[in-house]
Scaffold this motif. Structure first.
Motif, PDB file in Angstrom:
ATOM      1  N   ALA A 168       7.741 -15.204 -10.047  1.00 21.42           N
ATOM      2  CA  ALA A 168       8.101 -14.816  -8.680  1.00 21.42           C
ATOM      3  C   ALA A 168       8.063 -13.304  -8.505  1.00 21.42           C
ATOM      4  O   ALA A 168       7.552 -12.789  -7.500  1.00 21.42           O
ATOM      5  N   ILE A 169       8.589 -12.575  -9.485  1.00 21.17           N
ATOM      6  CA  ILE A 169       8.577 -11.115  -9.404  1.00 21.17           C
ATOM      7  C   ILE A 169       7.155 -10.580  -9.492  1.00 21.17           C
ATOM      8  O   ILE A 169       6.765  -9.663  -8.768  1.00 21.17           O
ATOM      9  N   LEU A 170       6.358 -11.159 -10.369  1.00 22.80           N
ATOM     10  CA  LEU A 170       4.956 -10.758 -10.474  1.00 22.80           C
ATOM     11  C   LEU A 170       4.227 -10.976  -9.161  1.00 22.80           C
ATOM     12  O   LEU A 170       3.496 -10.108  -8.683  1.00 22.80           O
ATOM     13  N   SER A 171       4.423 -12.134  -8.545  1.00 20.81           N
ATOM     14  CA  SER A 171       3.749 -12.460  -7.292  1.00 20.81           C
ATOM     15  C   SER A 171       4.095 -11.451  -6.201  1.00 20.81           C
ATOM     16  O   SER A 171       3.232 -11.006  -5.447  1.00 20.81           O
ATOM     17  N   ALA A 172       5.384 -11.085  -6.149  1.00 25.08           N
ATOM     18  CA  ALA A 172       5.831 -10.149  -5.119  1.00 25.08           C
ATOM     19  C   ALA A 172       5.336  -8.727  -5.379  1.00 25.08           C
ATOM     20  O   ALA A 172       5.203  -7.933  -4.443  1.00 25.08           O
ATOM     21  N   SER A 173       5.046  -8.410  -6.640  1.00 26.21           N
ATOM     22  CA  SER A 173       4.674  -7.036  -6.985  1.00 26.21           C
ATOM     23  C   SER A 173       3.169  -6.796  -7.019  1.00 26.21           C
ATOM     24  O   SER A 173       2.729  -5.642  -7.112  1.00 26.21           O
ATOM     25  N   GLN A 174       2.371  -7.850  -6.943  1.00 26.12           N
ATOM     26  CA  GLN A 174       0.923  -7.703  -7.100  1.00 26.12           C
ATOM     27  C   GLN A 174       0.314  -6.740  -6.093  1.00 26.12           C
ATOM     28  O   GLN A 174      -0.584  -5.962  -6.412  1.00 26.12           O
ATOM     29  N   ILE A 175       0.801  -6.789  -4.858  1.00 24.96           N
ATOM     30  CA  ILE A 175       0.236  -5.928  -3.818  1.00 24.96           C
ATOM     31  C   ILE A 175       0.505  -4.451  -4.104  1.00 24.96           C
ATOM     32  O   ILE A 175      -0.205  -3.566  -3.620  1.00 24.96           O
ATOM     33  N   LEU A 176       1.538  -4.183  -4.916  1.00 27.22           N
ATOM     34  CA  LEU A 176       1.890  -2.799  -5.243  1.00 27.22           C
ATOM     35  C   LEU A 176       1.054  -2.252  -6.395  1.00 27.22           C
ATOM     36  O   LEU A 176       1.038  -1.042  -6.632  1.00 27.22           O
TER      37      LEU A 176
ATOM     38  N   THR B  36      20.210   6.305 -14.891  1.00 29.68           N
ATOM     39  CA  THR B  36      19.515   5.152 -14.312  1.00 29.68           C
ATOM     40  C   THR B  36      20.230   4.693 -13.047  1.00 29.68           C
ATOM     41  O   THR B  36      21.382   5.036 -12.806  1.00 29.68           O
ATOM     42  N   THR B  37      19.530   3.897 -12.249  1.00 21.15           N
ATOM     43  CA  THR B  37      20.098   3.263 -11.059  1.00 21.15           C
ATOM     44  C   THR B  37      20.132   1.761 -11.296  1.00 21.15           C
ATOM     45  O   THR B  37      19.155   1.198 -11.786  1.00 21.15           O
ATOM     46  N   ASP B  38      21.233   1.118 -10.959  1.00 23.27           N
ATOM     47  CA  ASP B  38      21.376  -0.319 -11.210  1.00 23.27           C
ATOM     48  C   ASP B  38      21.529  -1.070  -9.892  1.00 23.27           C
ATOM     49  O   ASP B  38      22.293  -0.656  -9.008  1.00 23.27           O
ATOM     50  N   LEU B  39      20.780  -2.194  -9.758  1.00 20.60           N
ATOM     51  CA  LEU B  39      20.813  -2.998  -8.546  1.00 20.60           C
ATOM     52  C   LEU B  39      21.027  -4.473  -8.888  1.00 20.60           C
ATOM     53  O   LEU B  39      20.577  -4.937  -9.942  1.00 20.60           O
ATOM     54  N   PRO B  40      21.679  -5.232  -8.000  1.00 19.80           N
ATOM     55  CA  PRO B  40      21.819  -6.676  -8.235  1.00 19.80           C
ATOM     56  C   PRO B  40      20.507  -7.394  -7.952  1.00 19.80           C
ATOM     57  O   PRO B  40      19.743  -6.988  -7.077  1.00 19.80           O
ATOM     58  N   LEU B  41      20.237  -8.462  -8.705  1.00 18.96           N
ATOM     59  CA  LEU B  41      18.994  -9.207  -8.508  1.00 18.96           C
ATOM     60  C   LEU B  41      19.164 -10.644  -8.974  1.00 18.96           C
ATOM     61  O   LEU B  41      19.677 -10.900 -10.061  1.00 18.96           O
ATOM     62  N   SER B  42      18.720 -11.574  -8.131  1.00 19.49           N
ATOM     63  CA  SER B  42      18.580 -12.970  -8.526  1.00 19.49           C
ATOM     64  C   SER B  42      17.099 -13.315  -8.427  1.00 19.49           C
ATOM     65  O   SER B  42      16.495 -13.147  -7.372  1.00 19.49           O
ATOM     66  N   VAL B  43      16.516 -13.805  -9.519  1.00 18.03           N
ATOM     67  CA  VAL B  43      15.089 -14.137  -9.495  1.00 18.03           C
ATOM     68  C   VAL B  43      14.800 -15.358  -8.638  1.00 18.03           C
ATOM     69  O   VAL B  43      13.635 -15.700  -8.410  1.00 18.03           O
ATOM     70  N   ALA B  44      15.860 -16.008  -8.139  1.00 19.14           N
ATOM     71  CA  ALA B  44      15.683 -17.175  -7.271  1.00 19.14           C
ATOM     72  C   ALA B  44      15.585 -16.778  -5.797  1.00 19.14           C
ATOM     73  O   ALA B  44      15.268 -17.612  -4.949  1.00 19.14           O
ATOM     74  N   LYS B  45      15.845 -15.501  -5.485  1.00 20.35           N
ATOM     75  CA  LYS B  45      15.854 -15.043  -4.092  1.00 20.35           C
ATOM     76  C   LYS B  45      14.613 -14.187  -3.821  1.00 20.35           C
ATOM     77  O   LYS B  45      14.630 -12.969  -4.009  1.00 20.35           O
ATOM     78  N   LEU B  46      13.552 -14.839  -3.381  1.00 22.94           N
ATOM     79  CA  LEU B  46      12.264 -14.174  -3.216  1.00 22.94           C
ATOM     80  C   LEU B  46      12.306 -13.068  -2.171  1.00 22.94           C
ATOM     81  O   LEU B  46      11.693 -12.012  -2.347  1.00 22.94           O
TER      82      LEU B  46
ATOM     83  N   LYS C 265      11.278  -9.145  -2.861  1.00 18.17           N
ATOM     84  CA  LYS C 265      10.263  -8.399  -2.116  1.00 18.17           C
ATOM     85  C   LYS C 265      10.837  -7.126  -1.512  1.00 18.17           C
ATOM     86  O   LYS C 265      10.220  -6.051  -1.606  1.00 18.17           O
ATOM     87  N   GLU C 266      12.023  -7.229  -0.922  1.00 14.86           N
ATOM     88  CA  GLU C 266      12.634  -6.054  -0.298  1.00 14.86           C
ATOM     89  C   GLU C 266      12.915  -4.978  -1.338  1.00 14.86           C
ATOM     90  O   GLU C 266      12.650  -3.787  -1.109  1.00 14.86           O
ATOM     91  N   MET C 267      13.441  -5.374  -2.473  1.00 16.34           N
ATOM     92  CA  MET C 267      13.767  -4.415  -3.520  1.00 16.34           C
ATOM     93  C   MET C 267      12.506  -3.737  -4.058  1.00 16.34           C
ATOM     94  O   MET C 267      12.455  -2.519  -4.214  1.00 16.34           O
ATOM     95  N   LEU C 268      11.471  -4.537  -4.335  1.00 17.66           N
ATOM     96  CA  LEU C 268      10.247  -3.976  -4.890  1.00 17.66           C
ATOM     97  C   LEU C 268       9.564  -3.022  -3.926  1.00 17.66           C
ATOM     98  O   LEU C 268       9.069  -1.960  -4.332  1.00 17.66           O
ATOM     99  N   PHE C 269       9.528  -3.372  -2.654  1.00 19.40           N
ATOM    100  CA  PHE C 269       8.860  -2.514  -1.678  1.00 19.40           C
ATOM    101  C   PHE C 269       9.669  -1.249  -1.406  1.00 19.40           C
ATOM    102  O   PHE C 269       9.110  -0.239  -0.977  1.00 19.40           O
TER     103      PHE C 269
END
Length: 207
Positions: free
Chosen positions: A91-99, A35-45, A49-53
């Motif tokens: 917040a994560i759902l909102s950012a991922s909807q376009i994908l 697996t690949t592991d990345l840092p994430l704060s759900v408070a940093k929109l 967005k950058e990570m998801l895209f």
């Protein structure tokens, strides 16, 4: 999301046999083979967005958020509790909807009051705990916004967690070994399940 926690780490190990898995952590990096592991704060929109895209995920499994009774029922943690279990996944759902990603939200039977047991899917959710209320908010947010989603509720899960994020079973065993009182919820009936069976259930739900 939440790959460094008890449930998230077990899911990542299990799903990595069939999927390309990217996990996230808030405080504690988790090294899981395959697996690949990345840092994430759900408070940093912006970072979300950058990570998801960058990743372009087909499926997002939201397994983040503390669930320890002593922490979730403490009023001073109310804001952090809502962020982890309601505002964060929204917040994560909102950012991922376009994908067009499929969003899988892991919830809890604590959305019910637990007084009688044997609940069914359409039963009215009347939580009696702070965690249950936060999960109801999270479920409602996902249902009202998502086009492609699953809400999965599980009984309390038995298993050992990672060193940085031990499970309630780890806490109980530690307290028992040291002769300390075990903190548990009264007035609520549960059937417990194994973390291994849960991971298999989630895997089948994603097919």
């Amino acid at each position: 999301v939440g790959g460094s926690g008890f449930v998230g780490s077990h899911l990542a190990k299990h799903l990595s046999a069939e999927y390309k898995v990217v996990t996230t952590h808030f405080h504690h990096p988790q090294r899981i083979p395959g697996t690949t592991d990345l840092p994430l704060s759900v408070a940093k929109l912006d970072w979300i967005k950058e990570m998801l895209f960058t990743i372009q995920p087909d499926i997002i499994v939201y397994a983040a958020g503390r669930t320890q009774l002593e922490w979730t029922e403490d009023p001073k943690n109310a804001k952090a509790l809502d962020l982890a279990h309601a505002a964060g996944p929204a917040a994560i759902l909102s950012a991922s909807q376009i994908l067009g990603s499929r969003f899988v939200y892991l919830s809890t039977p604590l959305v019910f009051d637990g007084a009688r047991g044997n609940y069914h899917e359409p039963d009215i959710m009347i939580p009696s705990t702070a965690l249950g209320k936060a999960k109801v908010n999270g479920e409602n947010s996902i249902r009202s916004r998502a086009l492609n989603f699953l809400v999965l509720r599980s009984a309390p899960l038995l298993g050992r967690g990672p060193a940085a994020n031990p499970s309630f079973m780890d806490h109980w065993l530690e307290s028992w070994g040291r002769g300390k009182p075990i903190v548990a919820q009264d007035g609520v009936r549960h059937n417990y399940a194994s973390i291994q069976a849960f991971c298999e259930w989630v895997s089948r739900s994603l097919e």
